[in-house]
Design a protein around this motif. Structure first.
Motif, PDB file in Angstrom:
ATOM      1  N   HIS A  35       0.862  -1.179   0.000  1.00  0.00           N
ATOM      2  CA  HIS A  35       0.000   0.000   0.000  1.00  0.00           C
ATOM      3  C   HIS A  35       0.898   1.228   0.000  1.00  0.00           C
ATOM      4  CE1 HIS A  35      -2.578   2.814   2.602  1.00  0.00           C
ATOM      5  NE2 HIS A  35      -3.018   2.902   1.376  1.00  0.00           N
ATOM      6  N   ARG A  36       0.600   2.182  -0.865  1.00  0.00           N
ATOM      7  CA  ARG A  36       1.390   3.415  -0.979  1.00  0.00           C
ATOM      8  C   ARG A  36       2.863   3.093  -1.276  1.00  0.00           C
ATOM      9  NH1 ARG A  36      -0.870   7.940   0.409  1.00  0.00           N
ATOM     10  NH2 ARG A  36       1.026   8.826   1.226  1.00  0.00           N
ATOM     11  N   PHE A  37       3.084   2.176  -2.211  1.00  0.00           N
ATOM     12  CA  PHE A  37       4.436   1.748  -2.582  1.00  0.00           C
ATOM     13  C   PHE A  37       5.137   2.861  -3.352  1.00  0.00           C
ATOM     14  CE2 PHE A  37       7.214  -0.053  -5.851  1.00  0.00           C
ATOM     15  CZ  PHE A  37       8.143  -0.683  -5.049  1.00  0.00           C
ATOM     16  N   LYS A  38       6.310   3.255  -2.859  1.00  0.00           N
ATOM     17  CA  LYS A  38       7.096   4.295  -3.517  1.00  0.00           C
ATOM     18  C   LYS A  38       8.453   3.731  -3.891  1.00  0.00           C
ATOM     19  CE  LYS A  38       4.886   8.160  -1.447  1.00  0.00           C
ATOM     20  NZ  LYS A  38       4.283   8.577  -0.338  1.00  0.00           N
ATOM     21  N   CYS A  39       8.923   4.099  -5.067  1.00  0.00           N
ATOM     22  CA  CYS A  39      10.241   3.691  -5.534  1.00  0.00           C
ATOM     23  C   CYS A  39      10.839   4.866  -6.311  1.00  0.00           C
ATOM     24  CB  CYS A  39      10.144   2.421  -6.388  1.00  0.00           C
ATOM     25  SG  CYS A  39       9.287   2.657  -7.946  1.00  0.00           S
ATOM     26  N   PRO A  40      12.074   4.760  -6.773  1.00  0.00           N
ATOM     27  CA  PRO A  40      12.700   5.892  -7.454  1.00  0.00           C
ATOM     28  C   PRO A  40      11.974   6.366  -8.721  1.00  0.00           C
ATOM     29  CG  PRO A  40      14.348   4.275  -6.832  1.00  0.00           C
ATOM     30  CD  PRO A  40      13.017   3.659  -6.548  1.00  0.00           C
ATOM     31  N   VAL A  41      11.159   5.526  -9.338  1.00  0.00           N
ATOM     32  CA  VAL A  41      10.549   5.908 -10.613  1.00  0.00           C
ATOM     33  C   VAL A  41       9.053   6.208 -10.528  1.00  0.00           C
ATOM     34  CG1 VAL A  41      12.276   4.723 -12.007  1.00  0.00           C
ATOM     35  CG2 VAL A  41      10.238   3.494 -11.276  1.00  0.00           C
ATOM     36  N   GLY A  42       8.455   6.098  -9.352  1.00  0.00           N
ATOM     37  CA  GLY A  42       7.030   6.387  -9.225  1.00  0.00           C
ATOM     38  C   GLY A  42       6.432   5.770  -7.988  1.00  0.00           C
ATOM     39  N   ALA A  83       6.857   2.132 -12.261  1.00  0.00           N
ATOM     40  CA  ALA A  83       6.944   1.696 -10.866  1.00  0.00           C
ATOM     41  C   ALA A  83       6.641   0.198 -10.752  1.00  0.00           C
ATOM     42  CB  ALA A  83       5.976   2.506  -9.994  1.00  0.00           C
ATOM     43  N   ALA A  84       5.685  -0.290 -11.535  1.00  0.00           N
ATOM     44  CA  ALA A  84       5.361  -1.719 -11.522  1.00  0.00           C
ATOM     45  C   ALA A  84       6.537  -2.540 -12.048  1.00  0.00           C
ATOM     46  CB  ALA A  84       4.115  -1.985 -12.362  1.00  0.00           C
ATOM     47  N   GLU A  85       7.161  -2.052 -13.111  1.00  0.00           N
ATOM     48  CA  GLU A  85       8.333  -2.747 -13.655  1.00  0.00           C
ATOM     49  C   GLU A  85       9.449  -2.799 -12.607  1.00  0.00           C
ATOM     50  OE1 GLU A  85      10.662  -0.756 -16.745  1.00  0.00           O
ATOM     51  OE2 GLU A  85      10.480  -2.605 -17.889  1.00  0.00           O
ATOM     52  N   TRP A  86       9.652  -1.687 -11.900  1.00  0.00           N
ATOM     53  CA  TRP A  86      10.670  -1.633 -10.847  1.00  0.00           C
ATOM     54  C   TRP A  86      10.316  -2.628  -9.739  1.00  0.00           C
ATOM     55  CZ3 TRP A  86      11.686  -1.003  -5.782  1.00  0.00           C
ATOM     56  CH2 TRP A  86      12.975  -0.611  -5.415  1.00  0.00           C
ATOM     57  N   ALA A  89      10.998  -6.172 -10.787  1.00  0.00           N
ATOM     58  CA  ALA A  89      12.432  -6.446 -10.903  1.00  0.00           C
ATOM     59  C   ALA A  89      13.129  -6.517  -9.546  1.00  0.00           C
ATOM     60  CB  ALA A  89      13.096  -5.380 -11.770  1.00  0.00           C
ATOM     61  N   HIS A  90      12.670  -5.709  -8.586  1.00  0.00           N
ATOM     62  CA  HIS A  90      13.397  -5.594  -7.317  1.00  0.00           C
ATOM     63  C   HIS A  90      12.727  -6.250  -6.119  1.00  0.00           C
ATOM     64  CE1 HIS A  90      15.150  -2.361  -9.750  1.00  0.00           C
ATOM     65  NE2 HIS A  90      16.230  -2.594  -9.048  1.00  0.00           N
ATOM     66  N   ARG A  91      11.431  -6.462  -6.160  1.00  0.00           N
ATOM     67  CA  ARG A  91      10.727  -6.952  -4.978  1.00  0.00           C
ATOM     68  C   ARG A  91      10.128  -8.342  -5.135  1.00  0.00           C
ATOM     69  NH1 ARG A  91       9.267  -2.866  -1.180  1.00  0.00           N
ATOM     70  NH2 ARG A  91      11.059  -1.502  -1.117  1.00  0.00           N
ATOM     71  N   VAL A  92      10.117  -8.851  -6.339  1.00  0.00           N
ATOM     72  CA  VAL A  92       9.504 -10.157  -6.576  1.00  0.00           C
ATOM     73  C   VAL A  92      10.600 -11.107  -7.032  1.00  0.00           C
ATOM     74  CG1 VAL A  92       7.785 -11.407  -7.944  1.00  0.00           C
ATOM     75  CG2 VAL A  92       7.304  -9.086  -7.197  1.00  0.00           C
ATOM     76  N   GLY A  93      10.718 -12.263  -6.353  1.00  0.00           N
ATOM     77  CA  GLY A  93      11.737 -13.238  -6.700  1.00  0.00           C
ATOM     78  C   GLY A  93      11.484 -13.877  -8.053  1.00  0.00           C
ATOM     79  N   VAL A  94      12.513 -14.461  -8.632  1.00  0.00           N
ATOM     80  CA  VAL A  94      12.410 -15.085  -9.949  1.00  0.00           C
ATOM     81  C   VAL A  94      11.357 -16.184  -9.943  1.00  0.00           C
ATOM     82  CG1 VAL A  94      13.653 -16.417 -11.693  1.00  0.00           C
ATOM     83  CG2 VAL A  94      14.778 -14.517 -10.529  1.00  0.00           C
ATOM     84  N   ARG A  95      11.389 -17.040  -8.932  1.00  0.00           N
ATOM     85  CA  ARG A  95      10.414 -18.137  -8.853  1.00  0.00           C
ATOM     86  C   ARG A  95       8.995 -17.586  -8.756  1.00  0.00           C
ATOM     87  NH1 ARG A  95       8.508 -21.047  -4.178  1.00  0.00           N
ATOM     88  NH2 ARG A  95       7.475 -22.928  -4.859  1.00  0.00           N
ATOM     89  N   GLU A  96       8.820 -16.598  -7.883  1.00  0.00           N
ATOM     90  CA  GLU A  96       7.503 -16.002  -7.703  1.00  0.00           C
ATOM     91  C   GLU A  96       7.052 -15.291  -8.981  1.00  0.00           C
ATOM     92  OE1 GLU A  96       5.209 -13.132  -4.510  1.00  0.00           O
ATOM     93  OE2 GLU A  96       7.375 -13.067  -4.649  1.00  0.00           O
ATOM     94  N   ARG A  97       7.986 -14.631  -9.674  1.00  0.00           N
ATOM     95  CA  ARG A  97       7.654 -13.968 -10.934  1.00  0.00           C
ATOM     96  C   ARG A  97       7.180 -14.984 -11.961  1.00  0.00           C
ATOM     97  NH1 ARG A  97      11.786 -10.127 -10.729  1.00  0.00           N
ATOM     98  NH2 ARG A  97      13.236 -11.656 -11.535  1.00  0.00           N
ATOM     99  N   ARG A  98       7.867 -16.132 -11.998  1.00  0.00           N
ATOM    100  CA  ARG A  98       7.510 -17.180 -12.953  1.00  0.00           C
ATOM    101  C   ARG A  98       6.152 -17.780 -12.595  1.00  0.00           C
ATOM    102  NH1 ARG A  98      12.190 -19.589 -12.844  1.00  0.00           N
ATOM    103  NH2 ARG A  98      11.618 -21.009 -11.207  1.00  0.00           N
ATOM    104  N   GLU A  99       5.889 -17.956 -11.295  1.00  0.00           N
ATOM    105  CA  GLU A  99       4.615 -18.523 -10.874  1.00  0.00           C
ATOM    106  C   GLU A  99       3.470 -17.537 -11.067  1.00  0.00           C
ATOM    107  OE1 GLU A  99       5.127 -19.756  -6.863  1.00  0.00           O
ATOM    108  OE2 GLU A  99       6.260 -21.535  -7.396  1.00  0.00           O
TER     109      GLU A  99
END
Length: 130
Positions: A35-42, A83-86, A89-99
């Motif tokens: 909730h209210r996720f902030k990162c360098p790009v949005g 921001a979603a792409e970031w 790439a940074h918060r979701v693991g490879v396995r979880e991304r694949r699943e």
């Protein structure tokens, strides 16, 4: 120019709308990841999960539902896409991304004395971002 009191009132209304949207999504069976996720790009109002979908949600509250829908501009969509792409790439693991494999962009539109409107797949991620 808007006064400081008006900005504070608008900010509080936005926080209230986001909290109501979280409750609304939970009642629909979504799991809230952020909730209210902030990162360098949005920033992203709500990140939720539904089955194999990671759902990025923009919450808009305006005097009418039509105005709320118009408030989700193309520029804002591009910023949320970045921001979603970031996040992926940074918060979701490879396995979880694949699943999870699937992500979508939803909007929850709100107006006084109206039920929230959940617009699934409100826009697509730009091709160059996938």
């Amino acid at each position: 120019m808007r006064s400081e009191a008006n900005r504070n009132r608008t900010y509080r209304r936005g926080i209230w709308a986001e909290n109501l949207a979280i409750l609304f999504l939970r009642l629909k069976g979504y799991r809230i990841r952020g909730h209210r996720f902030k990162c360098p790009v949005g920033e992203i109002d709500i990140i939720a999960e539904s089955r194999r979908w990671i759902v990025f949600v923009e919450v808009k509250v305006r005097p009418t539902l039509a105005q709320a829908a118009e408030a989700v501009t193309g520029r804002q969509q591009r910023r949320i896409n970045r921001a979603a792409e970031w996040y992926l790439a940074h918060r979701v693991g490879v396995r979880e991304r694949r699943e999870a494999a699937f992500c979508r962009f939803d909007a929850i539109l709100m107006a006084p004395w109206r039920w929230p409107v959940h617009v699934k797949n409100a826009w697509q991620m730009e091709q160059d971002m996938v």
